[in-house]
Design a protein around this motif. Sequence first.
Motif, mmCIF file in Angstrom:
data_model
loop_
_atom_site.group_PDB
_atom_site.id
_atom_site.type_symbol
_atom_site.label_atom_id
_atom_site.label_comp_id
_atom_site.label_asym_id
_atom_site.label_seq_id
_atom_site.Cartn_x
_atom_site.Cartn_y
_atom_site.Cartn_z
ATOM 1 N N ALA A 7 19.380 64.993 18.834
ATOM 2 C CA ALA A 7 20.585 64.335 19.344
ATOM 3 C C ALA A 7 20.255 63.105 20.171
ATOM 4 O O ALA A 7 19.110 62.914 20.587
ATOM 5 C CB ALA A 7 21.364 65.314 20.226
ATOM 6 N N LYS A 73 23.589 64.113 16.024
ATOM 7 C CA LYS A 73 24.528 64.599 17.032
ATOM 8 C C LYS A 73 24.503 63.694 18.265
ATOM 9 O O LYS A 73 23.449 63.162 18.624
ATOM 10 C CB LYS A 73 24.127 66.018 17.440
ATOM 11 C CG LYS A 73 25.132 66.692 18.376
ATOM 12 C CD LYS A 73 24.570 67.930 19.014
ATOM 13 C CE LYS A 73 24.686 69.135 18.112
ATOM 14 N NZ LYS A 73 24.248 70.373 18.812
ATOM 15 N N LYS A 122 27.896 65.094 14.547
ATOM 16 C CA LYS A 122 28.413 66.096 15.490
ATOM 17 C C LYS A 122 28.506 65.448 16.871
ATOM 18 O O LYS A 122 27.719 64.562 17.208
ATOM 19 C CB LYS A 122 27.484 67.301 15.533
ATOM 20 C CG LYS A 122 27.496 68.103 14.254
ATOM 21 C CD LYS A 122 26.764 69.418 14.457
ATOM 22 C CE LYS A 122 26.789 70.246 13.201
ATOM 23 N NZ LYS A 122 25.877 69.702 12.168
ATOM 24 N N GLU A 124 29.404 66.447 21.119
ATOM 25 C CA GLU A 124 29.732 67.428 22.165
ATOM 26 C C GLU A 124 30.037 66.697 23.452
ATOM 27 O O GLU A 124 29.377 65.702 23.768
ATOM 28 C CB GLU A 124 28.518 68.344 22.440
ATOM 29 C CG GLU A 124 28.266 69.386 21.389
ATOM 30 C CD GLU A 124 26.992 70.179 21.675
ATOM 31 O OE1 GLU A 124 26.522 70.220 22.844
ATOM 32 O OE2 GLU A 124 26.457 70.738 20.717
#
Length: 130
Positions: A7, A73, A122, A124
């Motif tokens: 990420a 990500k 992705k 978060e």
Amino acid sequence: MKKKYEAMVLSCIDPRCQSKVYNILKKKKLTNKYSAFNIAGAAIGVTANQFKNWHKVFWSNLDISIKLHGIKKLIVFNHTDCGAAKIANGKKEFSIKNENKIHQISFNKIKSKLLKKHPNFKIEFKIIKV
Ligand SMILES: [Zn+2]
């Protein structure tokens, strides 16, 4: 050779965040598996109009990390009591409600822009309490 990393981590420059971000990522077993982009306000710094000159630098760095590190990500850490959130808030009262709204707007903006460019990415989000 393209190495496999997990990420890119986007977080604020605020000194109070650094060990917290590190420890959260350590718990997720991501130590040494992420690239790091620190900028005042984190998602706020790369989306709010007040920091327009900074936006392009973030997206360019994300692109380079995708190319060099093969990441898929983005992990975003905004935090409470952020100076950049106060600037983005302008002259309004910096209430918890307004503060949360600023975080949500920045998350929504970064998500829609990211998914337009990279539909399978992705993402978060977390707001760290300092
Ligand atoms: Zn901050």
